[in-house]
Design an enzyme around this catalytic site. Sequence first.
Site, PDB file in Angstrom:
ATOM      1  CG  ASP A  13      -1.787  -1.215   1.317  1.00 59.13           C
ATOM      2  OD1 ASP A  13      -2.245  -1.687   0.274  1.00 59.13           O
ATOM      3  OD2 ASP A  13      -1.961  -1.734   2.438  1.00 59.13           O
ATOM      4  CE  LYS A  16       3.512  -2.352  -4.330  1.00 59.52           C
ATOM      5  NZ  LYS A  16       2.947  -2.050  -3.011  1.00 59.52           N
ATOM      6  CE  LYS A  18       1.164   9.753  -6.571  1.00 57.67           C
ATOM      7  NZ  LYS A  18       0.791  10.929  -7.314  1.00 57.67           N
ATOM      8  CB  ALA A  39      -2.136  -6.605  -5.164  1.00 56.61           C
ATOM      9  N   GLY A  40      -4.188  -4.450  -4.137  1.00 59.38           N
ATOM     10  CA  GLY A  40      -5.179  -3.466  -4.558  1.00 59.38           C
ATOM     11  C   GLY A  40      -4.463  -2.194  -4.903  1.00 59.38           C
ATOM     12  CG  HIS A  41      -1.548  -1.894  -7.280  1.00 58.97           C
ATOM     13  ND1 HIS A  41      -0.829  -2.725  -8.106  1.00 58.97           N
ATOM     14  CD2 HIS A  41      -1.023  -2.071  -6.047  1.00 58.97           C
ATOM     15  CE1 HIS A  41       0.079  -3.373  -7.396  1.00 58.97           C
ATOM     16  NE2 HIS A  41      -0.019  -2.998  -6.146  1.00 58.97           N
ATOM     17  NE  ARG A 144       6.693 -30.958  -5.101  1.00 59.00           N
ATOM     18  CZ  ARG A 144       7.629 -31.520  -4.390  1.00 59.00           C
ATOM     19  NH1 ARG A 144       8.736 -31.909  -4.970  1.00 59.00           N
ATOM     20  NH2 ARG A 144       7.483 -31.721  -3.100  1.00 59.00           N
ATOM     21  CD  GLN A 224       0.821  -8.703  -2.350  1.00 59.31           C
ATOM     22  OE1 GLN A 224       1.606  -9.297  -3.063  1.00 59.31           O
ATOM     23  NE2 GLN A 224      -0.439  -8.553  -2.662  1.00 59.31           N
ATOM     24  CG  ASP A 332      -0.687  14.615   0.094  1.00 55.97           C
ATOM     25  OD1 ASP A 332       0.084  13.655  -0.159  1.00 55.97           O
ATOM     26  OD2 ASP A 332      -1.917  14.546  -0.056  1.00 55.97           O
TER      27      ASP A 332
HETATM   28  P1  IMP Z   1      -2.586 -12.753   2.070  1.00 53.78           P
HETATM   29  O1  IMP Z   1      -1.642 -12.227   1.043  1.00 53.78           O
HETATM   30  O2  IMP Z   1      -4.025 -12.507   1.728  1.00 53.78           O
HETATM   31  O3  IMP Z   1      -2.298 -14.177   2.438  1.00 53.78           O
HETATM   32  O4  IMP Z   1      -2.372 -11.919   3.425  1.00 53.78           O
HETATM   33  C1  IMP Z   1      -1.161 -12.005   4.170  1.00 53.78           C
HETATM   34  C2  IMP Z   1      -0.789 -10.649   4.759  1.00 53.78           C
HETATM   35  O5  IMP Z   1      -0.406  -9.771   3.710  1.00 53.78           O
HETATM   36  C3  IMP Z   1      -1.928  -9.945   5.497  1.00 53.78           C
HETATM   37  O6  IMP Z   1      -1.379  -9.192   6.574  1.00 53.78           O
HETATM   38  C4  IMP Z   1      -2.491  -9.011   4.454  1.00 53.78           C
HETATM   39  O7  IMP Z   1      -3.150  -7.913   5.028  1.00 53.78           O
HETATM   40  C5  IMP Z   1      -1.215  -8.590   3.748  1.00 53.78           C
HETATM   41  N1  IMP Z   1      -1.416  -8.159   2.364  1.00 53.78           N
HETATM   42  C6  IMP Z   1      -1.625  -8.927   1.273  1.00 53.78           C
HETATM   43  N2  IMP Z   1      -1.752  -8.185   0.173  1.00 53.78           N
HETATM   44  C7  IMP Z   1      -1.580  -6.907   0.555  1.00 53.78           C
HETATM   45  C8  IMP Z   1      -1.547  -5.655  -0.139  1.00 53.78           C
HETATM   46  O8  IMP Z   1      -1.694  -5.570  -1.362  1.00 53.78           O
HETATM   47  N3  IMP Z   1      -1.321  -4.556   0.627  1.00 53.78           N
HETATM   48  C9  IMP Z   1      -1.116  -4.620   1.963  1.00 53.78           C
HETATM   49  N4  IMP Z   1      -1.136  -5.768   2.646  1.00 53.78           N
HETATM   50  C10 IMP Z   1      -1.360  -6.896   1.955  1.00 53.78           C
END
Ligand code: IMP
Length: 423
Positions: A13, A16, A18, A39-41, A144, A224, A332
């Site tokens: 978070d 990235k 942006k 992930a959430g971008h 596997r 991540q 900011d």
């Molecule tokens: P998982 O990837 O869903 O197995 O989560 C494992 C850990 O990674 C948790 O603490 C999630 O909140 C964190 N996490 C996974 N993806 C993201 C991301 O894109 N941003 C921030 N934290 C993430």
Amino acid sequence: MSNTIVVGAQWGDEGKGKIVDYLTEKTDVVVRAAGGNNAGHTVISGGQKYVLHLIPSGILWKDKMCVIGNGVVMDPLGLLEEIAKLRGQGVSITPENLLISETAHLVMPYHKGLDKAREAKRGDKKIGTTGRGIGPAYADKVERDGLRTILMTQPEVLEEELRDRLARHNATFAELGVDLVPVEETVKTVLEAAKALAPHITNTTVYLHEAIKAGKNLLFEGAQGTYLDIDHGTYPFVTSSNTTAGGACTGSGVPPRMIDKVVAVGKAYTTRVGSGPFVTENEEIGDMLHNMGREFGATTGRARRCGWLDAVLVRYAVMLNGADELAITNLDGLDGLETIQICTAYKLRGKTIHYPPSTAADLAACEPVYETHQGWKQDLSGITNFADLPDLAKAYLKRLEELVGAKVGLLGVGPAREQTLVA
Ligand code: IMP
């Protein structure tokens, strides 16, 4: 030709999406090499907000190729949902601008069930996963026992393999007392998804090498962050892939010697979602940022935990990733503060240390050593030139550069593309 890896220097978070979106202008191909739709971008472009989970943010540009590499775990149902949403916002997505590696692994509905069941079993030792089935999908890959996307181009084999996995996983769910995954419905939806996605599936390693030979520029979009890396992060409070720079190579088939530059992205403060140690966590900053409407997860909507900038973590991330340059985002966010703290070292059992310790328990026992900076108390969001930043903001960034051993190349003062300044 110039191939660049963008990685997160904290716990994800960092903004990235942006930075990648900004760098995409000079890029031909944008590659995701690890993680999945955990992930959430968020990218704001032309006044519209786009949230990307699996698709590289290059998709928002015309004439850029986006590649989902072999290191990714791909949820076909999630991907189709994402595609539909983006198409609804006017984004064109075809096999001409989105390729999926045939050796990426599939995230199936039973992985999500396993993720949730395992979290529930952990009780107060929860990792706080996103519930997207990421860990179980990678576990199957390493065991596997995974299904790869190439099966989506072979429906009969896919159906047979899927029925086998459903039978075995449903047996486990029955033992755990968890809801079973409906077999016929799952087979039907997965086969439909396979049909829709098959035209995108190819050998992306060959595609990427041919692109490099043709002189194209590649950008690897990290997902991540460094401290969620399965090897180098705050284990076990991590995700299940290599989120650091090396993961871009193994997750794409592009060798290390073809990488020219690594950019580490970090916020001007620190955030984390999910459980695990967080040395500089500070509730007041969290309240301030949340009241500003900031720091809510793009994937889960969870309020992120917030704290001061931890230069110990960023310094180690610069070293681990071989970062040539820093991109600092959300400066900011600190606009309203009288004073700002930076953590320069940790105290652990009476000793001062300059690198994060290797166990989550030791990291949790660390006390931050802070230095205090005067805040600039000025709205930075309208600034378009680095030179126009207030002196106090420049001093904060200069000190950060000294502490972590890398120069700031890009700076974010707001969510829009235009709010990215070149240092
Ligand atoms: P998982 O990837 O869903 O197995 O989560 C494992 C850990 O990674 C948790 O603490 C999630 O909140 C964190 N996490 C996974 N993806 C993201 C991301 O894109 N941003 C921030 N934290 C993430």
